[in-house]
Design an enzyme around this catalytic site. Structure first.
Site, PDB file in Angstrom:
ATOM      1  N   HIS A   1      -4.380  -2.018  -4.898  1.00  0.00           N
ATOM      2  CA  HIS A   1      -4.077  -3.391  -5.320  1.00  0.00           C
ATOM      3  C   HIS A   1      -5.237  -4.265  -4.869  1.00  0.00           C
ATOM      4  O   HIS A   1      -6.079  -3.816  -4.081  1.00  0.00           O
ATOM      5  CB  HIS A   1      -2.774  -3.892  -4.671  1.00  0.00           C
ATOM      6  CG  HIS A   1      -2.767  -3.707  -3.186  1.00  0.00           C
ATOM      7  ND1 HIS A   1      -3.542  -4.482  -2.336  1.00  0.00           N
ATOM      8  CD2 HIS A   1      -2.154  -2.790  -2.392  1.00  0.00           C
ATOM      9  CE1 HIS A   1      -3.370  -4.065  -1.097  1.00  0.00           C
ATOM     10  NE2 HIS A   1      -2.540  -3.018  -1.099  1.00  0.00           N
TER      11      HIS A   1
ATOM     12  N   HIS B   1      -1.242  -9.528  -1.084  1.00  0.00           N
ATOM     13  CA  HIS B   1      -1.804  -8.838  -2.249  1.00  0.00           C
ATOM     14  C   HIS B   1      -1.547  -9.643  -3.513  1.00  0.00           C
ATOM     15  O   HIS B   1      -0.689 -10.511  -3.516  1.00  0.00           O
ATOM     16  CB  HIS B   1      -1.161  -7.449  -2.401  1.00  0.00           C
ATOM     17  CG  HIS B   1      -1.177  -6.637  -1.156  1.00  0.00           C
ATOM     18  ND1 HIS B   1      -0.266  -5.645  -0.893  1.00  0.00           N
ATOM     19  CD2 HIS B   1      -1.994  -6.691  -0.076  1.00  0.00           C
ATOM     20  CE1 HIS B   1      -0.529  -5.098   0.288  1.00  0.00           C
ATOM     21  NE2 HIS B   1      -1.562  -5.722   0.805  1.00  0.00           N
TER      22      HIS B   1
ATOM     23  N   SER C   1       0.816  -1.218   0.000  1.00  0.00           N
ATOM     24  CA  SER C   1       0.000   0.000   0.000  1.00  0.00           C
ATOM     25  C   SER C   1       0.849   1.267   0.000  1.00  0.00           C
ATOM     26  O   SER C   1       0.370   2.329  -0.396  1.00  0.00           O
ATOM     27  CB  SER C   1      -0.941   0.010   1.202  1.00  0.00           C
ATOM     28  OG  SER C   1      -1.896  -1.005   1.054  1.00  0.00           O
TER      29      SER C   1
ATOM     30  N   GLU D   1     -10.109   7.071   2.173  1.00  0.00           N
ATOM     31  CA  GLU D   1      -9.750   5.657   2.059  1.00  0.00           C
ATOM     32  C   GLU D   1     -10.665   4.742   2.874  1.00  0.00           C
ATOM     33  O   GLU D   1     -10.870   4.954   4.075  1.00  0.00           O
ATOM     34  CB  GLU D   1      -8.306   5.416   2.537  1.00  0.00           C
ATOM     35  CG  GLU D   1      -7.878   3.960   2.280  1.00  0.00           C
ATOM     36  CD  GLU D   1      -6.640   3.519   3.057  1.00  0.00           C
ATOM     37  OE1 GLU D   1      -6.301   4.131   4.079  1.00  0.00           O
ATOM     38  OE2 GLU D   1      -6.033   2.521   2.633  1.00  0.00           O
TER      39      GLU D   1
HETATM   40 MG    MG Z   1      -4.410   1.516   3.208  1.00  0.00          MG
HETATM   41 ZN    ZN Z   2      -2.560  -5.033   2.507  1.00  0.00          ZN
END
Ligand code: MG
Ligand code: ZN
Length: 367
Positions: A302, A328, A86, A254
């Site tokens: 992602h 991820h 991230s 977010e």
């Molecule tokens: Mg984040």
């Molecule tokens: Zn993550």
């Protein structure tokens, strides 16, 4: 009297004439009229298409995301062409550079890069960050800080004070207040004119000015464990404050914990967080539709969990979902856009192009 009417008529005709002349220019101005005053970037951390589809299947209503027509795909790999984290994913969208995993606002050579939030601030726009993690966590940090490691939470908190950010809302009180260096950054924030609040009721009372809402010591709890409407309310509050700047604003919102559900391979966690994020999307779109001058981009840094859907009863049937990893993956993630300039987000492109497209939309130049 007649003279006045005559004068008015002449003025009226002149206005019509002027408008008619303008019309020809108008056509060429379509690029300009596609220039929004505000940009709101919404990041669902770990939100791939399977996560969205799982939420669609679990919901009893259409998602706000489903109302959007300008859609593209973002290629998320990091500077080494590997699976991103991230920090690198956030930095790509915030600063327009591919970097190494863990880097916050630095390029692959560990050189600081200016984020769109800083460009916006320098151009006189207002700016804000909202997250359900700590506000010092990798995704929001990428927009404001410059650190070699995403884990330097206290240093990231310090970096907030080197900026003119107007509004930030999330968890992470302790990174400002209970620090190894003994500094009390809450006092520093107050000195710099921030209204610092630590609960959602107090946040609701703030109607103007700068706001630092640090609503939990660490990250916010999951929505299923009592976060309530913190995220939709925080997005709405940030907009309410930032829109008071006539020059416009840049805001990042977010949904941090969709990713955490993915890491846990917990589909219930993923779906509840995604539906909460979609509720925030609804709030943001409602503002954007009224405003007409706001570009909204909704994407992910992602995918998390390598989620596949094998049947439709995603919450009731444990064989309906399959996670292939607790980390991820490298699949492309969707980019949804709404508002003036949204068409530019169609197509398939690198995650760094999201930075370029937002900069172009706001008419900001890279220096
Ligand atoms: Mg984040
Ligand atoms: Zn993550």
């Amino acid at each position: 009297m007649r003279q006045i009417i005559k004068t008015s008529l002449i003025l009226f005709s002149l206005t019509i004439f002027a408008l008619a002349c303008q019309q020809e220019v108008e056509v060429e101005k379509t690029v300009d009229s596609a220039k929004p005053r505000n940009v709101i970037l919404m990041i669902g951390d770990g939100m791939g298409v399977a996560q969205i589809q799982a939420a669609i299947l679990a919901a009893d209503h259409a998602l706000n995301l489903e109302s959007l027509n300008n859609i593209g795909f973002s290629k998320t790999n990091n500077a080494e062409g590997k699976i991103t984290d991230s920090a690198a994913g956030g930095t790509a969208m915030a600063c327009g550079v591919k970097t190494y995993n863990g880097a916050i606002g630095l390029d692959a050579n560990k050189q600081p890069v200016k984020s769109i939030l800083h460009y916006a601030e320098d151009a006189g726009l207002a700016s804000g960050l909202v997250a359900t993690s700590t506000i010092t966590h990798a995704t929001p940090a990428s927009f404001i800080a410059h650190e070699e490691s995403r884990k330097s939470y206290q240093a990231i908190a310090r970096d907030f004070l080197d900026t003119d950010i107007d509004v930030f809302i999330g968890g992470g009180y302790n990174d400002f207040a209970k620090r190894d260096d003994g500094l009390n950054l809450i006092d520093s924030l107050t000195t710099r004119g921030y209204q610092v609040v630590t609960d959602q009721a107090a946040m609701a009372d703030i109607k103007t000015g700068k706001l630092a809402a640090l609503l939990n010591e660490g990250p916010m709890p999951p929505v299923a464990l009592g976060r309530g409407d913190m995220l939709p309310n925080a997005a709405t509050k940030a907009i309410e404050l930032l829109k008071q700047d006539p020059d416009g604003f840049f805001l990042m919102v977010e949904g941090s914990q969709i990713d955490w559900g993915g890491h846990e391979n917990n589909i219930g966690y993923v779906v509840t967080e995604l539906l909460d994020f979609d509720k925030a999307i609804g709030q943001v779109l409602e503002f954007a539709r009224q405003d007409g001058n706001t570009l909204v981009i909704i994407t992910a840094d992602h995918e998390t969990g390598g989620l596949s859907l094998l049947d439709v009863d995603v919450l009731g049937d444990s064989t309906a979902v399959n996670f292939s990893t607790d980390y991820h993956t490298g699949v492309m993630v969707p980019v949804y856009a709404y508002g003036p300039g949204a068409e530019a987000f169609r197509g398939t492109y690198e995650n760094t192009a999201i930075f370029d497209k937002m900069m172009t939309a706001l008419g900001l130049d890279k220096q």
